[in-house]
Design an enzyme around this catalytic site. Structure first.
Site, PDB file in Angstrom:
ATOM      1  N   GLY A  10      20.311  -4.425  10.149  1.00 50.86           N
ATOM      2  CA  GLY A  10      20.226  -5.314  11.304  1.00 50.86           C
ATOM      3  C   GLY A  10      21.133  -6.520  11.097  1.00 50.86           C
ATOM      4  N   THR A 125      18.660 -10.685   5.162  1.00 51.08           N
ATOM      5  CA  THR A 125      17.628 -10.234   6.092  1.00 51.08           C
ATOM      6  C   THR A 125      16.911 -11.452   6.638  1.00 51.08           C
ATOM      7  OG1 THR A 125      15.463  -9.190   6.376  1.00 51.08           O
ATOM      8  CG2 THR A 125      16.073  -9.711   4.128  1.00 51.08           C
ATOM      9  N   ASP A 127      14.046 -11.329   7.532  1.00 53.29           N
ATOM     10  CA  ASP A 127      12.649 -11.172   7.090  1.00 53.29           C
ATOM     11  C   ASP A 127      12.366 -11.866   5.758  1.00 53.29           C
ATOM     12  OD1 ASP A 127      12.488  -9.630   9.321  1.00 53.29           O
ATOM     13  OD2 ASP A 127      11.975  -7.765   8.320  1.00 53.29           O
ATOM     14  N   ARG A 162      -4.807 -21.437  28.108  1.00 47.32           N
ATOM     15  CA  ARG A 162      -4.653 -20.039  27.723  1.00 47.32           C
ATOM     16  C   ARG A 162      -4.523 -19.879  26.213  1.00 47.32           C
ATOM     17  NH1 ARG A 162       0.016 -18.595  32.151  1.00 47.32           N
ATOM     18  NH2 ARG A 162      -1.368 -17.723  33.741  1.00 47.32           N
ATOM     19  N   ARG A 171       8.759  -6.879   9.068  1.00 48.73           N
ATOM     20  CA  ARG A 171       8.311  -5.484   8.936  1.00 48.73           C
ATOM     21  C   ARG A 171       7.301  -5.315   7.801  1.00 48.73           C
ATOM     22  NH1 ARG A 171      10.070  -0.485  10.348  1.00 48.73           N
ATOM     23  NH2 ARG A 171      11.569  -1.405  11.751  1.00 48.73           N
TER      24      ARG A 171
HETATM   25  O1  F6P Z   1      16.167  -6.371   9.494  1.00 47.75           O
HETATM   26  C1  F6P Z   1      14.838  -6.568   9.645  1.00 47.75           C
HETATM   27  C2  F6P Z   1      14.390  -6.506  11.059  1.00 47.75           C
HETATM   28  O2  F6P Z   1      14.688  -7.724  11.642  1.00 47.75           O
HETATM   29  C3  F6P Z   1      12.919  -6.153  11.125  1.00 47.75           C
HETATM   30  O3  F6P Z   1      12.069  -7.236  11.076  1.00 47.75           O
HETATM   31  C4  F6P Z   1      12.828  -5.388  12.393  1.00 47.75           C
HETATM   32  O4  F6P Z   1      11.780  -4.464  12.342  1.00 47.75           O
HETATM   33  C5  F6P Z   1      14.143  -4.685  12.461  1.00 47.75           C
HETATM   34  O5  F6P Z   1      15.060  -5.525  11.825  1.00 47.75           O
HETATM   35  C6  F6P Z   1      14.575  -4.359  13.872  1.00 47.75           C
HETATM   36  O6  F6P Z   1      15.773  -3.699  13.821  1.00 47.75           O
HETATM   37  P1  F6P Z   1      16.569  -3.054  15.054  1.00 47.75           P
HETATM   38  O7  F6P Z   1      17.521  -4.103  15.516  1.00 47.75           O
HETATM   39  O8  F6P Z   1      17.266  -1.886  14.489  1.00 47.75           O
HETATM   40  O9  F6P Z   1      15.570  -2.737  16.103  1.00 47.75           O
END
Ligand code: F6P
Length: 343
Positions: A10, A125, A127, A162, A171
């Site tokens: 990603g 990442t 994440d 709300r 992930r």
């Molecule tokens: O690279 C990590 C991430 O950001 C995850 O948190 C997420 O699940 C994934 O990429 C989403 O990737 P894509 O852009 O392929 O849907």
């Protein structure tokens, strides 16, 4: 020497800053010729690449995305992938690779390094779940985007009385949720590391409202799972070349359940790819630049099978093996700090 650079997995704010760092340091201090492969390992397999020079990388420091393009192509899932990579590198005269990526891209890098291809990885990442480094670049930007979103959700939640659920990426690990949740003052934070009990979450919310609060903010990682078990929420059947399911949507399931159990009107915002888009924060530009410069220096020093990493305030080299041994999960102490403000 001719050095190949690629961005895999990603995308992530700061990729271009790494590329710029590698190119400037590599060409000007070490006399390298730099070749940028297009679309991650796909470009290495096909040989699709372009020369990267100081001139060609001017002005990219603040740009989001990656000028090289990226993909989740896994050479080890294609016929004779490793052999084809080696042939392609030989054909293009590439002596070493700098792959910029997360666990999947670096997993390929590790295997290639074991097969004799000189490789220095750069951890990427949003994440922040890669071990071996205190932080990955892109994470702080994602946290900033999520925090700004939570701030905005606060005022509309308050106006309407709300519950607002904010779903963020994450992930295997809930780093974005916990950091943005603390910074944004979340009333509950649900992360993959701690399967949640929905009834407990609802009691928190009820308690808050009994004490006179008229709104609540729940931050949830896309990979969070309920205590009663089950897989992370995915509305898709398909998996990518590394076997990962496409996550997203748990916020909507929570919205329905929270509203049904508490009677509080509930809405969900899924931040999704907004967390990966746009310009990197100053922190991520600095970290990415330091990573890029160090990666070029490591190649010049004849290192391989290593990854650049932030340790404390220093940029160091660690074994890629160490980074991939297991995901870096949220520090329990940090979560406990966030939990002080729940309910
Ligand atoms: O690279 C990590 C991430 O950001 C995850 O948190 C997420 O699940 C994934 O990429 C989403 O990737 P894509 O852009 O392929 O849907």
């Amino acid at each position: 020497m001719r050095i190949g650079v690629l961005t895999g997995g990603g995308d992530c704010p700061g990729l271009n800053a790494v590329i710029r760092g590698v190119v400037r340091r590599g060409s000007e201090a070490h006399g390298f010729a730099l070749l940028g492969f297009h679309y991650g390992w796909a470009g290495v397999l096909s040989g699709e690449a372009r020369e990267l020079t100081t001139e060609a990388t001017k002005g990219i420091l603040p740009r989001g995305g990656t000028i090289l393009g990226t993909s989740r192509t896994n050479p080890y899932k294609t016929d004779d992938g490793e052999q084809r990579v080696k042939e392609s590198l030989a054909r293009l005269g590439v002596d070493a690779l700098i792959p910029i990526g997360g666990e999947d891209t670096l997993g390929v890098a590790r295997r290639l390094s074991a097969a004799g291809v000189p490789v220095i990885g750069v951890p990427k990442t949003i994440d922040n779940d890669l071990a071996g480094t205190d932080y990955t670049f892109g994470f702080q930007t994602a946290v900033q985007i999520a925090t700004e979103a939570i701030d905005r959700l606060h005022t509309t939640a308050e106006s309407h009385n709300r519950v607002l659920v904010c779903e963020v990426m994450g992930r295997h690990a809930g780093w974005i949720a916990v950091h943005a949740g603390i910074a944004g003052g979340a009333d509950a934070i649900l992360v993959p590391e701690r399967p949640f009990d929905l009834e407990e979450v609802c009691s928190h919310l009820r308690r808050r409202h009994e004490r006179g609060r008229t709104f609540s903010i729940v931050v949830v990682s896309e990979g969070a799972v309920p205590k009663e078990g089950g897989a992370a929420f995915s509305g898709h059947e398909s998996t990518d070349a590394f076997g990962h399911a496409r996550l997203g949507g748990i916020g909507l399931a929570l919205e329905r359940e929270i509203e049904a159990r508490t009677g509080f009107e509930t809405r969900t915002t899924i931040l999704g790819h907004t967390q990966r888009g746009g310009t990197p924060t100053a922190y991520d530009r600095v970290l990415a630049t330091r990573f890029g410069v160090k990666a070029a220096d490591a190649i010049a020093a004849g290192e391989s099978g290593k990854m650049v990493a932030l340790r404390g305030t220093q940029i160091e080299l660690v074994d890629i093996d160490e980074a991939l041994a297991e995901p870096k999960l949220v520090d329990p102490d940090l979560y406990e700090t966030a939990a002080v403000f729940f309910g």
